[in-house]
Design an enzyme around this catalytic site. Structure first.
Site, mmCIF file in Angstrom:
data_model
loop_
_atom_site.group_PDB
_atom_site.id
_atom_site.type_symbol
_atom_site.label_atom_id
_atom_site.label_comp_id
_atom_site.label_asym_id
_atom_site.label_seq_id
_atom_site.Cartn_x
_atom_site.Cartn_y
_atom_site.Cartn_z
ATOM 1 N N CYS A 268 -44.638 -77.570 -32.175
ATOM 2 C CA CYS A 268 -44.314 -78.487 -33.451
ATOM 3 C C CYS A 268 -43.052 -79.155 -32.736
ATOM 4 O O CYS A 268 -41.974 -78.609 -32.449
ATOM 5 C CB CYS A 268 -44.075 -77.795 -34.551
ATOM 6 S SG CYS A 268 -43.521 -78.358 -35.923
ATOM 7 N N CYS B 158 -46.009 -73.102 -34.560
ATOM 8 C CA CYS B 158 -44.485 -73.299 -35.182
ATOM 9 C C CYS B 158 -43.904 -71.924 -35.274
ATOM 10 O O CYS B 158 -44.590 -70.904 -35.220
ATOM 11 C CB CYS B 158 -44.741 -73.718 -36.642
ATOM 12 S SG CYS B 158 -45.549 -75.290 -36.846
ATOM 13 N N ASP C 193 -16.474 -39.621 -29.302
ATOM 14 C CA ASP C 193 -15.407 -40.500 -29.045
ATOM 15 C C ASP C 193 -14.056 -40.325 -30.149
ATOM 16 O O ASP C 193 -14.630 -40.179 -31.252
ATOM 17 C CB ASP C 193 -16.177 -41.933 -29.375
ATOM 18 C CG ASP C 193 -14.889 -42.989 -29.409
ATOM 19 O OD1 ASP C 193 -14.361 -43.561 -28.082
ATOM 20 O OD2 ASP C 193 -14.366 -43.463 -30.241
#
Length: 494
Positions: free
Chosen positions: A65, A34, A444
């Site tokens: 599952c 699971c 930047d």
């Protein structure tokens, strides 16, 4: 993480979806595995064992599952946060490279022998490349069985199986049901989306992600920088063309509260695996936003930004070479001018496609197609023409390889050697094309302006020093800082 038994048990007992994809729980008494968030009553701790991959669970004899469907959980964020051999191998396997090229092809791309790759994957994931690719094929097969009306024989080969028998045996072994039973069970839950629209070659599916996710800058950036003919925003969805190994496709991606709705139109269903992984990579859906935001929130200057819109992702790309070309076209020009330059290349060198549902007209041209372009025909400064043609030549002859198998630092070094490639261009390619979560753009202008407004250092050297505390998630810090500007790239299109 699967080796930390106590932590895994706590996650399972609290049904913590944040750990889906990080590890898988195998239940010794039932023989199933699971995801951590499975809604079933957790088994006793002594009946649980943990594995790092679905493939390892399957190889150990456990079945998926039927309730939590662990094969449909988001991918492990580890593979997007690392650039070592195992992470690069996993990205290539997710792209279907083993199905197309075999284990020797995978090893060749990584520069190792097949035996070395097998050994490294077994040591870390508990399964070798063939088992991992088999788990990927099973997941793709289940998706096609449950969401399309394709005949089972077509699904078998589209998912990468070599025979109908291998397809049937794998589906029964992994899901404890025959393919026809999976389809019947899915039909009981509701109509198949792609069967309902009646369009051949169209597949509708959900792309899961770890919450939270703030879609504003993610889709806003993609829409604002969209190249006409290749990308568009239409009816609440970002749409774009895809160049794929067996053909081409069109992807339409729509943000929903708990998933991304994805509609894929493919000329060849064998391209489904790569199309899905490309879309997930584009939207950074395998990120771990809780870990990212926790680290960035520790800086008091960033904390308000994170609290206001948690779960920002890095808008990436479906094609690293394409983005590198576009990064050069966008040097020192506006977003609109960059789109215009790219659209001219697309019209002149891109492969035309048909789009009955919108305004997409071309695939973005490949480096091989651009290798023959006439520099004098480019409406660019002479130095940028040289930058572009040198880049295209390196990509076309294979001396520069950009993609999920790239070594980030090696790619940076190669890019920096090309004429016209400064730190900004190298880092934006590392961030958006290579997927380095720690790529950083201290030079930047938007970054520096945002930093100054927040009281952070605004000079590149000082900002880089301050950002040491944001590692290894500096690319996400860039998104939070950029988002302070009132620009179209930060708004969900209307």
């Amino acid at each position: 993480m699967h080796t930390d038994t106590e932590r895994c048990v706590r996650a399972v007992r609290s049904n913590d979806a944040r750990f889906d994809g990080w590890f898988f729980t195998a239940v010794l008494t039932t023989g199933i595995y699971c995801r951590p968030s499975c809604p079933a009553v957790p088994p006793k701790a002594e009946n649980m064992t943990f594995y790092p991959s679905a493939a390892a669970c399957q190889q150990a004899g456990f079945r998926a599952c039927k309730r939590c469907r662990p094969d449909t959980s988001p991918g492990s964020p580890e593979w997007n946060a690392r650039a070592d051999t195992v992470a690069r191998a996993m990205r290539l396997i997710q792209d279907g490279v083993v199905d197309r090229e075999g284990v020797p092809g995978l090893a060749g791309r990584l520069g190792y022998s097949a035996r070395q790759i097998e050994r490294q994957l077994l040591a870390e994931l508990g399964a070798g490349p063939l088992a991992l690719a088999r788990a990927q094929r099973a997941q793709t097969a289940r998706l096609l069985i449950e969401t399309t009306a394709l005949p089972m024989a077509d699904i078998a080969f589209a998912a990468g199986f070599a025979s109908i028998r291998a397809f049937n045996d794998t589906v029964r072994e992994v899901f404890a049901q025959a393919p026809s039973e999976l389809r019947t069970r899915a039909a009981a839950r509701g109509p198949r989306a792609s069967a309902a629209d009646g369009t051949r070659g169209v597949i509708s599916l959900r792309l899961p992600f770890r919450a939270p996710l703030t879609p504003d800058n993610l889709f806003g950036h993609l829409a604002a920088t969209a190249v006409p003919g290749v990308e568009e925003w239409r009816d609440g969805a970002y749409r774009r063309t895809l160049t794929l190994p067996y053909g081409h496709g069109i992807a339409a991606l729509t943000p929903r509260p708990d998933h991304i709705a994805c509609r894929l139109s493919l000329t060849d269903p064998r391209d489904l695996t790569l199309a899905i992984s490309s879309c997930r990579r584009l939207l950074d859906l395998d990120a771990d936003p809780v870990a990212v935001d926790e680290q960035l929130r520790a800086d008091p200057r960033l904390a308000p930004l994170v609290d206001k819109a948690p779960g920002r992702r890095v808008p990436r790309t479906v094609d690293a070479a394409e983005f590198a070309v576009r990064a050069v076209l966008g040097q020192q020009v506006s977003t609109a001018a960059a789109r215009t330059h790219a659209a001219r290349l697309v019209t002149a060198h891109g492969v035309p496609v048909e789009d009955p549902e919108g305004g997409l007209t071309h695939l973005f041209p490949t480096p091989a197609a651009l290798a023959s372009l006439d520099p004098e025909a480019l409406a660019l400064p002479r130095t940028r023409r040289t930058t572009l043609t040198t880049l295209v030549a390196a990509l076309a002859d294979g001396s520069l390889r950009l993609g999920p198998d790239s070594d980030w630092e090696q790619a940076r070094a190669q890019l920096a050697e090309l004429p016209g490639f400064g730190p900004w261009t190298v880092e934006v390619i590392a961030m958006r094309a290579l997927g380095d979560p720690d790529a950083f753009l201290p030079t930047d202008l938007g970054m520096r302006r945002a930093a100054q407004g927040l009281g952070l250092p605004s000079t590149p050297a000082a900002l880089t020093a301050r950002a040491a505390g944001w590692r290894p998630w500096r690319a996400y810090a860039v998104q939070y800082l950029w988002a302070t500007d009132d620009h179209a790239i930060n708004r969900l299109p209307t």
